[in-house]
Design a protein around this motif. Structure first.
Motif, PDB file in Angstrom:
ATOM      1  N   LEU A 101       0.839  -1.198   0.000  1.00  0.00           N
ATOM      2  CA  LEU A 101       0.000   0.000   0.000  1.00  0.00           C
ATOM      3  C   LEU A 101       0.872   1.246   0.000  1.00  0.00           C
ATOM      4  O   LEU A 101       2.072   1.179   0.282  1.00  0.00           O
ATOM      5  N   ALA A 102       0.239   2.366  -0.307  1.00  0.00           N
ATOM      6  CA  ALA A 102       0.905   3.663  -0.237  1.00  0.00           C
ATOM      7  C   ALA A 102      -0.037   4.655   0.420  1.00  0.00           C
ATOM      8  O   ALA A 102      -1.258   4.535   0.319  1.00  0.00           O
ATOM      9  N   ALA A 103       0.531   5.620   1.132  1.00  0.00           N
ATOM     10  CA  ALA A 103      -0.256   6.682   1.769  1.00  0.00           C
ATOM     11  C   ALA A 103       0.081   8.004   1.101  1.00  0.00           C
ATOM     12  O   ALA A 103       1.250   8.264   0.775  1.00  0.00           O
ATOM     13  N   VAL A 104      -0.943   8.835   0.897  1.00  0.00           N
ATOM     14  CA  VAL A 104      -0.759  10.137   0.264  1.00  0.00           C
ATOM     15  C   VAL A 104      -1.402  11.195   1.144  1.00  0.00           C
ATOM     16  O   VAL A 104      -2.557  11.045   1.566  1.00  0.00           O
ATOM     17  N   VAL A 105      -0.642  12.258   1.437  1.00  0.00           N
ATOM     18  CA  VAL A 105      -1.156  13.391   2.209  1.00  0.00           C
ATOM     19  C   VAL A 105      -1.077  14.627   1.319  1.00  0.00           C
ATOM     20  O   VAL A 105       0.021  15.057   0.940  1.00  0.00           O
ATOM     21  N   ARG A 106      -2.216  15.184   0.994  1.00  0.00           N
ATOM     22  CA  ARG A 106      -2.233  16.375   0.139  1.00  0.00           C
ATOM     23  C   ARG A 106      -1.955  17.623   0.988  1.00  0.00           C
ATOM     24  O   ARG A 106      -2.394  17.702   2.140  1.00  0.00           O
ATOM     25  N   PRO A 107      -1.233  18.586   0.450  1.00  0.00           N
ATOM     26  CA  PRO A 107      -0.786  19.738   1.255  1.00  0.00           C
ATOM     27  C   PRO A 107      -1.919  20.648   1.707  1.00  0.00           C
ATOM     28  O   PRO A 107      -1.797  21.327   2.718  1.00  0.00           O
ATOM     29  N   ASP A 108      -3.039  20.673   0.970  1.00  0.00           N
ATOM     30  CA  ASP A 108      -4.112  21.596   1.322  1.00  0.00           C
ATOM     31  C   ASP A 108      -4.967  21.086   2.475  1.00  0.00           C
ATOM     32  O   ASP A 108      -5.285  21.810   3.421  1.00  0.00           O
ATOM     33  N   SER A 109      -5.298  19.787   2.480  1.00  0.00           N
ATOM     34  CA  SER A 109      -6.191  19.240   3.504  1.00  0.00           C
ATOM     35  C   SER A 109      -5.442  18.606   4.668  1.00  0.00           C
ATOM     36  O   SER A 109      -5.921  18.608   5.801  1.00  0.00           O
ATOM     37  N   GLY A 110      -4.258  18.042   4.417  1.00  0.00           N
ATOM     38  CA  GLY A 110      -3.515  17.356   5.465  1.00  0.00           C
ATOM     39  C   GLY A 110      -4.104  16.009   5.844  1.00  0.00           C
ATOM     40  O   GLY A 110      -3.692  15.395   6.831  1.00  0.00           O
ATOM     41  N   VAL A 111      -5.070  15.531   5.063  1.00  0.00           N
ATOM     42  CA  VAL A 111      -5.721  14.249   5.342  1.00  0.00           C
ATOM     43  C   VAL A 111      -4.961  13.132   4.636  1.00  0.00           C
ATOM     44  O   VAL A 111      -4.605  13.254   3.459  1.00  0.00           O
ATOM     45  N   THR A 112      -4.720  12.055   5.364  1.00  0.00           N
ATOM     46  CA  THR A 112      -4.021  10.905   4.798  1.00  0.00           C
ATOM     47  C   THR A 112      -5.017   9.995   4.097  1.00  0.00           C
ATOM     48  O   THR A 112      -6.035   9.601   4.668  1.00  0.00           O
ATOM     49  N   THR A 113      -4.738   9.689   2.843  1.00  0.00           N
ATOM     50  CA  THR A 113      -5.569   8.753   2.080  1.00  0.00           C
ATOM     51  C   THR A 113      -4.687   7.622   1.573  1.00  0.00           C
ATOM     52  O   THR A 113      -3.466   7.770   1.439  1.00  0.00           O
ATOM     53  N   TYR A 114      -5.309   6.506   1.307  1.00  0.00           N
ATOM     54  CA  TYR A 114      -4.617   5.349   0.755  1.00  0.00           C
ATOM     55  C   TYR A 114      -5.208   5.054  -0.621  1.00  0.00           C
ATOM     56  O   TYR A 114      -6.329   4.548  -0.726  1.00  0.00           O
ATOM     57  N   PRO A 115      -4.506   5.429  -1.692  1.00  0.00           N
ATOM     58  CA  PRO A 115      -5.048   5.258  -3.051  1.00  0.00           C
ATOM     59  C   PRO A 115      -5.475   3.815  -3.294  1.00  0.00           C
ATOM     60  O   PRO A 115      -4.805   2.867  -2.873  1.00  0.00           O
ATOM     61  N   GLU A 116      -6.609   3.661  -3.964  1.00  0.00           N
ATOM     62  CA  GLU A 116      -7.118   2.333  -4.291  1.00  0.00           C
ATOM     63  C   GLU A 116      -6.390   1.821  -5.534  1.00  0.00           C
ATOM     64  O   GLU A 116      -6.761   2.130  -6.667  1.00  0.00           O
TER      65      GLU A 116
END
Length: 884
Positions: A646-661
């Motif tokens: 898996l990989a985790a992505v944190v976007r700079p604007d929201s700061g929310v961690t998502t895990y791309p499907e």
């Protein structure tokens, strides 16, 4: 080639896995009462008092009760270390496992060896006591002085207790509860009777209890105080068995630790009561039943039994019960000594720190088979050997075992402090229970070990045996026996951990030593090897520079452990780097890598014959890998995965961690469905985390829990990547785990518009001159006039070839990064090949000249055609754009 024998169906199965609670032992078999009973019984309270009270009184006189209390302090401190470490990792290997995780496999192995040494040495002592008291109980007093008959009886007792431990933990616990109940009842009856007679009958040598007995300042000297505490430490040793059976205890992370502390406190109450009452009744005189009589130093209770209970009525029967109590105490301790010793070796085998055959379980009883039987035989062998060479088995074995006790107890205290070092400031309780108390306990044990080994026991006049050592001279037999056993462990440790050391060295040599900083991304990484020889596997990561200022990011995990897994990891990493330089899409790269893994597995199967690779050794199958490519010009990121990465992505604007499907692909080497690439846009400053399972499953088996903890760590994405890596490892891997852990963090960047120039041209010969002119103008703006001649030649050759061999529009792109990159894209799918042009050839020279000028060049294919790219090194002192 000789093939290894496959285990027969009737063979005992191996431990299911090295992790806590995963070895296949009978979980939930013990409750709190059974654990406390095992912990208290392991110390053999009756025998311990009988064998050491005289020695303590001989050194400190009337201060024996306070010495008993002072010896309780380091034991309580170490018990807290056991409690905290067990709550974090309830592994039956205890000191071996915890020290391995804190300090590495070699130190951990020595911790396990310390337990083995202490238990084997004390088994000789317990067997001797059981044999002597067995004959005394039956009235054969003459046989108690016969070395042959006491040895035979001791061997019989070890064999019987080994068989009981082999049959099952529940039977062992039930037997311990009954033996302990009888033992404590008789001890309390003895103590109460003695105190009553002191204050009612006023026996001849009796003295009333005084507060001065509990004042350490009345001890004659510091040396006497230290020697007394050292002797008293022995009577508390053994309570840690309650923690060693943790994997067979209900609520294994809480009950064993509580049982350990409760056991130590109960022992304190019992010892202070019996010591005080015995001293009050018999006094500390050097004659008769006085506790200072050296003739009774090895067994003060036998002489006191007749005097306390008297010769009338039930007196003789109670005196016999006292003898029976010492016998049952030794027998019970023999059994509970086999339990921790066997489980320590069992855990070491499950972690591959000793041969795996010691990790076998009984199919029905779910008890260690090889480790229980072999250690019973080892105890018998040591007992017979010690009987043959020592004039006093009891004295030498009791005192030498103290060195091993102090060694592994102290190591556990220090391991607790280092293991929890990252959380000691989290709360006052953490600082006290995980740091201060265990640390003080470790320091006390270290002092006792050094003082005993190099001062007291080293004296040739101390003990019953002395040995003339080369270059050292005559040395006390207790020091020789105790230190010699530990030094033997050093030699064995170097032999059995050599594969782990080699695998770890190989693993580290093939991982990136330093991540080169790229314009496309900012990077930081962590690699945490697993805790033991079984754990050094094939987790790996890499950052690969690609054409067009792009970067390839990869993490992978190899099934298996040891040298084979590390070597497989090296082949895969090399394969990925080679394939990545071909500019393959992530899904195509994984497909080629899958072919490589399958071919490796086929070659290995051919080597091992028709039967295939040995079980558990095929590290070339079931490999996981995640490969990503990031383009800093467009901000596009493409990923594909093989297995469950898996990989985790944190976007700079929201700061929310998502895990791309990401579409799931099969592990490498197994074949199956094709791999798929997922593409998505990443804004500048996005945080991408690539990791292996070991990172998110070290603290909990539930993957969702680990992913949640990672998300909580990455929420502070503005922090430096090095700090984020440290925080993630401290949170998710508070101590080394059973599996390797890899974390690769990257923060994306994008090239500015002033760093990229793009032109679209029609496929006409006149466009060659236009391309040269635009290129020269752009280089002038960038202050790269020194590269004008070579770049003009490159652009002219590549555009000419595109016009000649392809149709459709042509795109020219210049990128000013760490190098000057020139790209020419067309709609063709044929790639030019470098060759030496013959004297009469009209073509072929241009590309050869370009290759000589370029630092690197190559071709990458796109859905609409191909791109030829050429890199040139920038001049040493170019004019630097302010934005750079």
């Amino acid at each position: 080639m000789k093939l290894s024998r496959r285990p027969a169906a009737s063979d005992a199965p191996l431990a299911l896995g090295p992790g806590a609670g995963r070895k296949g032992l009978k979980s939930g078999a013990l409750g709190l009462c059974s654990s406390v009973a095992i912990g208290v019984a392991s110390t053999a309270p009756a025998y311990s008092i009988a064998a050491t009270l005289g020695l303590i009184v001989a050194g400190v006189g009337l201060q024996a009760p306070i010495i008993t209390i002072l010896a309780f302090i380091p034991m309580l401190l170490i018990a807290y270390a056991y409690k905290e470490l067990n709550a974090s990792n309830a592994d039956c290997g205890t000191t071996f496992t915890w020290a391995t995780r804190a300090f590495g496999p070699r130190t951990g192995w020595m911790g396990g060896w310390g337990i083995i040494v202490a238990d084997i040495i004390v088994m000789a002592n317990l067997a001797e006591i059981a044999g002597i008291y067995g004959f005394r109980l039956l009235g054969y007093d003459s046989l108690t002085e016969n070395r042959v008959w006491t040895t035979i009886a001791g061997v019989v007792w070890i064999s019987v207790m080994t068989a009981i431990c082999y049959i099952g933990i529940e039977i062992s616990a039930a037997l311990q509860r009954w033996l302990l109940f009888f033992e404590v009842a008789v001890l309390v009856l003895f103590a109460v009777t003695a105190l009553v007679k002191v204050y009612t009958d006023n026996p001849e040598m009796a003295i009333h209890v005084s507060a001065s007995w509990f004042n350490p300042l009345h001890v004659p000297s510091v040396e006497a105080l230290t020697a007394g505490i050292l002797a008293a430490v022995f009577i508390y040793w053994g309570w840690d068995t309650a923690v060693t059976v943790n994997e067979e205890t209900a609520d294994s992370t809480r009950i064993p630790g509580r049982a350990a502390i409760i056991s130590v406190v109960l022992l304190l109450i019992l010892y202070v009561l019996v010591t005080t009452s015995a001293q009050a009744f018999a006094g500390v005189g050097s004659t008769g039943i006085g506790l200072g009589n050296r003739a009774n130093a090895g067994d003060v209770l036998s002489g006191l039994g007749n005097a306390v209970f008297g010769s009338n009525g039930l007196g003789p029967l109670l005196a016999k019960l006292l003898i029976l109590m010492v016998l049952t105490s030794a027998v019970a301790s023999t059994q509970t000594t086999i339990l921790p010793m066997a489980r320590t070796v069992f855990s070491m085998a499950a972690h591959k720190a000793v041969p795996s055959r010691f990790a076998r379980l009984h199919r029905r009883f779910l008890t260690p088979t090889w480790s229980t039987i072999s250690l019973g035989l080892a105890s018998i062998g040591f007992y017979v050997l010690l009987t043959a060479v020592s004039r006093n088995v009891l004295a030498d074995s009791v005192e030498s075992v103290g060195l091993a006790i102090a060694f592994y107890y102290g190591l556990t205290g220090f391991a607790c402090v280092w293991y929890f070092r990252s959380v000691l400031t989290r709360s006052p309780r953490d600082f006290l229970c995980k740091g201060l108390l265990p640390g003080l306990g470790g320091l006390m044990m270290l002092f006792l070990f050094c003082y005993a080994a190099f001062d007291v026991y080293a004296d040739p006049g101390y003990g019953e045996t002395s040995i003339d050592l080369p270059f050292i001279g005559r040395t006390g037999g207790v020091t020789v026996m105790g230190l010699g056993a530990l030094l033997l462990g050093v030699v064995l440790m170097l032999i059995v951990t050599r594969e782990h050391t080699a695998a770890l060295r190989l693993q580290r040599s093939m991982l990136p030593h330093r991540l080169p900083q790229r314009t496309a991304v900012e990077m930081a990484s962590r690699y945490v090897p697993a805790d033991s020889r079984s754990g050094v596997g094939g987790d790996w990561f890499d950052v690969i520079p690609l054409s067009g200022a792009r970067v390839g990011l990869v993490v992978g995990e190899v099934t298996g452990y040891g040298l084979l897994a590390a070597a497989t990891m090296g082949r895969l990493r090399t394969g990925v780097r080679v394939l990545a330089r071909l500019d393959l899409a992530p899904d195509e790269l994984l497909s080629r890598l899958d072919d490589l893994a399958a071919q490796t597995a086929e070659e290995r199967a051919a080597v091992h014959g028709a039967g295939g690779a040995r079980p558990g050794e095929d590290a070339a199958l079931g490999l996981t890998c995640l490969y990503a490519v990031y383009d800093p010009v467009s901000g596009q990121c493409s990923m594909a995965r093989a297995g469950h990465s898996l990989a985790a992505v944190v976007r700079p604007d929201s700061g929310v961690t998502t895990y791309p499907e990401l579409p799931a692909g099969p592990p490498l080497g197994l074949g199956g469905l094709p791999y798929e690439t997922t593409e998505f846009q990443l804004p500048q400053g996005s945080l991408v985390a690539l990791f292996t399972d070991g990172l998110v499953q070290a603290t909990a088996d539930d993957l969702d829990v680990g992913l949640g903890l990672l998300a909580e760590t990455l929420v502070q994405h503005q922090r430096s990547l090095e700090e984020l890596c440290d925080r993630a490892v401290a949170t998710l891997v508070p101590g080394p785990a059973n599996d390797d852990a890899v974390l690769l963090l990257v923060r994306t960047r994008m090239l500015g518009v002033h760093q990229v120039a793009v032109w679209e041209l029609t496929a006409e010969p006149a466009m060659v001159g236009k391309a040269r002119a635009m290129t020269m103008g752009q280089l002038g703006e960038w202050g790269l006039d020194e590269l004008s001649f070579t770049t003009e030649l490159i652009v002219s050759e590549l555009v000419t070839n595109a016009i000649r061999y392809a149709a459709g529009p042509i795109h020219v792109r210049l990128i000013r990064d760490q190098t000057l990159i020139c790209e020419v894209a067309d709609t063709g799918h044929t790639s030019p090949h470098l060759r030496h042009a013959a004297a009469d050839d009209e073509s072929g020279r241009g590309l050869f000249i370009v290759a000589q000028i370029a630092q690197h060049w190559g071709t990458r294919y796109t859905p609409t055609g191909k791109t030829i790219w050429v890199e040139q090194a920038l001049p040493e002192s170019p004019a630097v754009d302010e934005a750079l």
